[in-house]
Design a protein around this motif. Sequence first.
Motif, short mmCIF file in Angstrom:
data_model
loop_
_atom_site.label_atom_id
_atom_site.label_comp_id
_atom_site.label_asym_id
_atom_site.label_seq_id
_atom_site.Cartn_x
_atom_site.Cartn_y
_atom_site.Cartn_z
N VAL A 244 86.64 25.26 21.84
CA VAL A 244 86.00 24.93 23.11
C VAL A 244 86.70 23.76 23.74
O VAL A 244 86.93 22.73 23.10
N SER A 245 87.08 23.91 25.00
CA SER A 245 87.76 22.82 25.70
C SER A 245 87.49 22.96 27.19
O SER A 245 86.83 23.90 27.64
N ILE A 246 87.99 22.00 27.95
CA ILE A 246 87.90 22.06 29.40
C ILE A 246 89.32 21.99 29.95
O ILE A 246 90.08 21.08 29.63
N GLY B 61 91.60 22.79 33.61
CA GLY B 61 91.60 23.16 35.02
C GLY B 61 90.21 23.19 35.62
O GLY B 61 89.91 24.01 36.48
N GLY B 62 89.31 22.29 35.14
CA GLY B 62 87.96 22.26 35.67
C GLY B 62 87.09 23.40 35.17
O GLY B 62 86.05 23.69 35.74
N ARG B 63 87.48 24.06 34.07
CA ARG B 63 86.73 25.20 33.57
C ARG B 63 86.44 25.06 32.08
O ARG B 63 87.26 24.56 31.33
N LEU B 64 85.25 25.50 31.70
CA LEU B 64 84.90 25.59 30.29
C LEU B 64 85.63 26.77 29.68
O LEU B 64 85.53 27.89 30.18
N VAL B 65 86.37 26.54 28.60
CA VAL B 65 87.24 27.56 28.03
C VAL B 65 86.91 27.78 26.56
O VAL B 65 86.77 26.82 25.80
N LEU B 66 86.79 29.04 26.16
CA LEU B 66 86.67 29.41 24.76
C LEU B 66 87.94 30.14 24.35
O LEU B 66 88.26 31.19 24.90
N ARG C 4 87.43 15.99 28.07
CA ARG C 4 87.57 17.09 27.13
C ARG C 4 86.96 16.74 25.78
O ARG C 4 87.61 16.18 24.93
N SER C 5 85.73 17.07 25.59
CA SER C 5 85.13 16.96 24.28
C SER C 5 83.96 17.91 24.17
O SER C 5 83.45 18.41 25.17
N PHE C 6 83.52 18.16 22.93
CA PHE C 6 82.52 19.19 22.68
C PHE C 6 81.63 18.73 21.56
O PHE C 6 82.07 18.11 20.61
N TRP C 7 80.34 19.02 21.69
CA TRP C 7 79.43 18.64 20.63
C TRP C 7 78.32 19.64 20.56
O TRP C 7 77.83 20.11 21.59
N ALA C 8 77.90 20.03 19.36
CA ALA C 8 76.76 20.93 19.19
C ALA C 8 75.72 20.22 18.35
O ALA C 8 76.03 19.60 17.34
N GLU C 9 74.47 20.29 18.81
CA GLU C 9 73.39 19.60 18.11
C GLU C 9 72.58 20.60 17.30
O GLU C 9 72.21 21.66 17.81
N ARG C 10 72.28 20.25 16.07
CA ARG C 10 71.46 21.11 15.22
C ARG C 10 70.04 20.57 15.22
O ARG C 10 69.80 19.39 15.02
N SER D 53 59.76 28.62 11.85
CA SER D 53 60.70 27.59 12.27
C SER D 53 62.12 28.08 12.04
O SER D 53 62.47 28.48 10.94
N ARG D 54 62.92 28.06 13.11
CA ARG D 54 64.29 28.57 13.04
C ARG D 54 65.25 27.52 13.59
O ARG D 54 64.86 26.68 14.39
N PRO D 55 66.55 27.62 13.22
CA PRO D 55 67.53 26.68 13.79
C PRO D 55 67.58 26.80 15.31
O PRO D 55 67.51 27.89 15.86
N ALA D 56 67.68 25.67 15.97
CA ALA D 56 67.80 25.64 17.43
C ALA D 56 69.03 24.83 17.79
O ALA D 56 69.09 23.63 17.50
N LEU D 57 70.02 25.47 18.36
CA LEU D 57 71.29 24.81 18.61
C LEU D 57 71.61 24.80 20.09
O LEU D 57 71.28 25.73 20.81
N SER D 58 72.24 23.76 20.53
CA SER D 58 72.68 23.65 21.92
C SER D 58 74.11 23.16 21.94
O SER D 58 74.54 22.40 21.07
N THR D 59 74.85 23.58 22.96
CA THR D 59 76.22 23.11 23.18
C THR D 59 76.21 22.01 24.21
O THR D 59 75.54 22.14 25.24
N PHE D 60 76.94 20.95 23.98
CA PHE D 60 77.02 19.88 24.96
C PHE D 60 78.48 19.63 25.29
O PHE D 60 79.32 19.46 24.40
N LEU D 61 78.80 19.62 26.58
CA LEU D 61 80.15 19.36 27.03
C LEU D 61 80.17 18.04 27.76
O LEU D 61 79.28 17.76 28.56
N PHE D 62 81.20 17.25 27.50
CA PHE D 62 81.28 15.91 28.08
C PHE D 62 82.50 15.81 28.96
O PHE D 62 83.57 16.25 28.60
#
Length: 476
Positions: free
Chosen positions: A384-386, A388-393, A451-457, A467-476
């Motif tokens: 995961v990166s940024i 040209g102004g775009r989120l890229v996988l 350009r950085s990426f973080w996922a929170e558990r 109760s199940r895992p809940a994950l989110s992606t955070f882009l900075f």
Amino acid sequence: MQQGNFLEMTTLKLFGIIFFCGLLSPSQEVLSGLSCAVSPGAMQNVLSDAILQNGLLQQHLQGLVLPNIMGEGGLLNSPTSITGLHLVKVRLPKLSVVLLPGIGVQLTIATKLELSGNCLVGLLSELIDILVDVNITANIKCTNFESGTVQVVIEDCLCILGAIKIKLLAGLLSLSVNEIVLNQLTATLPGLLCPVVDIVVNLVNIQLLGTLNAVIPVGTAGTIHYRLASLPFTSGLFLGLDLDGAVKQVGGSIIPHDSSSSALPPLLDKLLVLGLRQSFLNAALCLLIQIPPQTYTCTPEVFSGASHLQEAITTLVPAGCSTCHGTSPLSIKLTLSGNPLILLEENKATVELSVMIQVLIKHLDGSILNLLLLKADLGLNARVSIAGGRLVLGLSLGSTSLSLESSDVGISNISNLKPHCSNLLAETLLPLINGPAGDSRVSWEVQGAERSFWAERGRKTSEDGVSRPALSTFLF
């Protein structure tokens, strides 16, 4: 490990619209669905571009005409009148933004106004130039949220005049005239400048709303609809925005995704934090990764390990199978099975994808023999990166689990096929996933983000009480 081209996922220009946020309680810092927090610095950059750099303020001030100024002064205290006073130029404008928790956003524009007119002192008429420092401060908020749109309101506008310089060729004006001019401008300019600021702010709001409420086509597979979900809120540190992102297939059916709340991490020194729910990314991937069944001839021209794969399969064929042997290369059919699934871990993302691999022999009489039907469960590393102004996988092959579904000729042990099938998929399937996504590519614009990426558990409790895992992606 095969490194493919990039899957590009696209959304909207976030920075500008967030400035025009209506407000909820400043303590409410959890947003549902697609979430983002924007720093005052990011808002200031976008508004400076929209209002100052694009000339919008200069354009709407250009026709400004001031009332005539009358007084006593100049040579021998002769009657003095200044007429036809109009704006010539807006000099050195600067814009700043301050967050007002629970109130809105304070916009300040500091500039120098260059004015020109005719000055009559007694019987002498000359041109007069006036340069005045102006500081305009406006408190802005949004109201009347409805269907992704808001109305911009300027609640308070204060115009303060600073230093004033008057230039007259003959130099006949006295200090008393300077005071008369300053008093007159102080009385009239606020009533002229604040309405202009109101017009400019509303125009920028219209422009930026268009970048938020958008329908993004995903090739021919469907669309992603974005719009403002509610009146955003402000704290002392950032503006928070809640967005609706509906993923629709061709025909209008919506791919469901979880829009439960996600707590955003602190901005620190970042311009923007954008939180994407794992389930939203999965819904988007369902549109992005849609590849029809692919049939290949097992030859080195198709993939480098073709001869090794054919040899490995040949050794598995029972000796008594007379129809299993021939001189023609094997045929291989690849078919996606089920939907892709993205899994988020801390600073890591993996896409799980299942592929059916069918190995066939086509005889000269047209008959087809099914040697093997395999299921390959792939773990694709997502970089995961940024760019040209775009989120890229960027997807690359990480792991492969191979299982036997069926064999018409009695093959049962496939343990030696795993490395060959991994090579096959890395060289044939992955380029289709990464490269041709250009035809169904979504570009996620996050201008100015670093350009950085973080996922929170975390964990969430569903409606069934589990109760199940809940994950989110955070882009900075």
